[in-house]
Write an enzyme that holds these catalytic residues in place. Structure first.
Site, PDB file in Angstrom:
ATOM      1  N   ASP A  73       0.834  -1.206   0.000  1.00  0.00           N
ATOM      2  CA  ASP A  73       0.000   0.000   0.000  1.00  0.00           C
ATOM      3  C   ASP A  73       0.868   1.255   0.000  1.00  0.00           C
ATOM      4  O   ASP A  73       1.989   1.241   0.512  1.00  0.00           O
ATOM      5  CB  ASP A  73      -0.893  -0.035   1.257  1.00  0.00           C
ATOM      6  CG  ASP A  73      -2.060   0.925   1.148  1.00  0.00           C
ATOM      7  OD1 ASP A  73      -2.288   1.491   0.062  1.00  0.00           O
ATOM      8  OD2 ASP A  73      -2.744   1.128   2.172  1.00  0.00           O
ATOM      9  N   ASN A 109     -10.304  -2.726  -7.065  1.00  0.00           N
ATOM     10  CA  ASN A 109      -9.485  -1.727  -7.782  1.00  0.00           C
ATOM     11  C   ASN A 109     -10.085  -1.311  -9.124  1.00  0.00           C
ATOM     12  O   ASN A 109      -9.670  -0.318  -9.717  1.00  0.00           O
ATOM     13  CB  ASN A 109      -8.047  -2.232  -8.004  1.00  0.00           C
ATOM     14  CG  ASN A 109      -7.193  -2.216  -6.753  1.00  0.00           C
ATOM     15  OD1 ASN A 109      -6.254  -2.984  -6.609  1.00  0.00           O
ATOM     16  ND2 ASN A 109      -7.511  -1.331  -5.817  1.00  0.00           N
TER      17      ASN A 109
HETATM   18  C1  FPP Z   1      -1.600   0.321  -3.466  1.00  0.00           C
HETATM   19  O1  FPP Z   1      -1.196   1.655  -3.546  1.00  0.00           O
HETATM   20  C2  FPP Z   1      -1.070  -0.455  -4.555  1.00  0.00           C
HETATM   21  C3  FPP Z   1      -1.803  -1.011  -5.577  1.00  0.00           C
HETATM   22  C4  FPP Z   1      -3.254  -0.872  -5.713  1.00  0.00           C
HETATM   23  C5  FPP Z   1      -1.188  -1.779  -6.632  1.00  0.00           C
HETATM   24  C6  FPP Z   1       0.044  -2.545  -6.247  1.00  0.00           C
HETATM   25  C7  FPP Z   1       0.827  -2.707  -7.459  1.00  0.00           C
HETATM   26  C8  FPP Z   1       2.178  -2.676  -7.543  1.00  0.00           C
HETATM   27  C9  FPP Z   1       3.099  -2.623  -6.398  1.00  0.00           C
HETATM   28  C10 FPP Z   1       2.827  -2.681  -8.850  1.00  0.00           C
HETATM   29  C11 FPP Z   1       2.239  -3.662  -9.796  1.00  0.00           C
HETATM   30  C12 FPP Z   1       2.823  -4.998  -9.695  1.00  0.00           C
HETATM   31  C13 FPP Z   1       2.333  -5.999 -10.436  1.00  0.00           C
HETATM   32  C14 FPP Z   1       2.979  -7.323 -10.453  1.00  0.00           C
HETATM   33  C15 FPP Z   1       1.125  -5.767 -11.250  1.00  0.00           C
HETATM   34  P1  FPP Z   1      -2.302   2.757  -3.699  1.00  0.00           P
HETATM   35  O2  FPP Z   1      -2.371   3.151  -5.118  1.00  0.00           O
HETATM   36  O3  FPP Z   1      -3.587   2.295  -3.111  1.00  0.00           O
HETATM   37  O4  FPP Z   1      -1.669   3.909  -2.835  1.00  0.00           O
HETATM   38  P2  FPP Z   1      -2.433   5.019  -1.991  1.00  0.00           P
HETATM   39  O5  FPP Z   1      -3.243   4.295  -0.968  1.00  0.00           O
HETATM   40  O6  FPP Z   1      -1.310   5.810  -1.403  1.00  0.00           O
HETATM   41  O7  FPP Z   1      -3.259   5.795  -2.976  1.00  0.00           O
END
Ligand code: FPP
Length: 245
Positions: free
Chosen positions: A20, A68
């Site tokens: 996250d 998502n």
């Molecule tokens: C959460 O951060 C992360 C995600 C929803 C996606 C996780 C994906 C990766 C680490 C990269 C992709 C890897 C692969 C293998 C597809 P957030 O966007 O919710 O962050 P925030 O809460 O700060 O907005």
């Protein structure tokens, strides 16, 4: 290396990670959110290498949740692009490191090329004996449980199973992780303290460690610290402390 890490008994067999904070990492730097996801892939590479070096047997990562889909289309496209690139650039190296790849989550809603990539990675690495990397992609735990209940109900309707024969093992054997032990340790980055529809069944006795760093900053030191915190916990699985017996 610390004492904990010299003691394989204290190393969790299965670590699950909620990656996250990519968006917050980016906005703190006045960068677009996708820059955070790109750095998130680098952090993922560091996490896989470190976990495998430390002797972890299963690493499960939450890379795209069923929820998502509510994000802007451009961000969703970017996340799918990162998965495509991660698979095409990293699968050979993961394979040569003897890592087995498993993907859990609902495949029917995914584009055909993504499903083909997923099947390719799983087949290529299926005989590997090192760490298993479980990628939860388009995964939601409630959806997984609903579909397990549906399969069980179909077996009951066909007369293969009696309702009073249904127990916790029946459910465990109908979910996507049926052949994977439950996580010992779950790490969530970025200071949030919730499960967000991730491995609800599987985490019944999992130890949770929440770290403040955003996912793009994740590294081996943070992983080691989380493992040390885990190693100092007293896991009782509903029973009593060993010395109280
Ligand atoms: C959460 O951060 C992360 C995600 C929803 C996606 C996780 C994906 C990766 C680490 C990269 C992709 C890897 C692969 C293998 C597809 P957030 O966007 O919710 O962050 P925030 O809460 O700060 O907005």
């Amino acid at each position: 290396m610390s004492d904990t890490l010299n003691n394989p008994e204290k190393t969790p067999e299965h670590i699950a990670i909620i990656m996250d904070g990519n968006g917050r990492w980016a906005s703190e730097r006045s960068l677009p959110r996708v820059a955070g996801h790109r750095q998130g892939v680098q952090a993922l590479r560091r996490a896989v290498r470190a976990a495998s070096d430390l002797g972890v047997k299963y690493l499960t990562i939450y890379s795209f949740s069923s929820e998502n889909w509510s994000r802007p289309e451009a961000e969703i496209d970017h996340l799918f692009g990162l998965l495509r690139r991660f698979v095409s650039q990293d699968v050979a190296e993961l394979h040569s490191s003897d890592i087995r790849i498993r993907i859990i989550g609902e495949r029917s809603a995914l584009k055909e090329d993504i499903v083909e990539l997923i099947e390719y990675c799983e087949q290529l690495t299926s005989d590997n004996k090192g760490m298993t990397l479980v990628v939860a992609f388009n995964y939601g735990s409630r959806q997984e449980l609903a579909s397990a209940v549906q399969s069980i109900a179909e077996r009951v309707a066909r007369g293969e199973l009696q309702p009073d024969e249904i127990n916790t093992e029946t459910i465990a054997s109908h979910i996507s992780t049926s052949d994977i032990p439950d996580p010992d340790l779950l790490i969530r980055t970025s200071g949030e303290q919730r499960l967000s529809n991730f491995l609800l069944w599987q985490c019944a006795y999992t130890e949770f460690v929440f770290v403040n760093e955003h996912w793009p900053d994740f590294n081996r030191d943070i992983l080691v610290r989380a493992i040390e915190t885990y190693a100092n916990r007293d896991r009782r699985f509903g029973g009593l402390k060993a010395k109280a017996l």
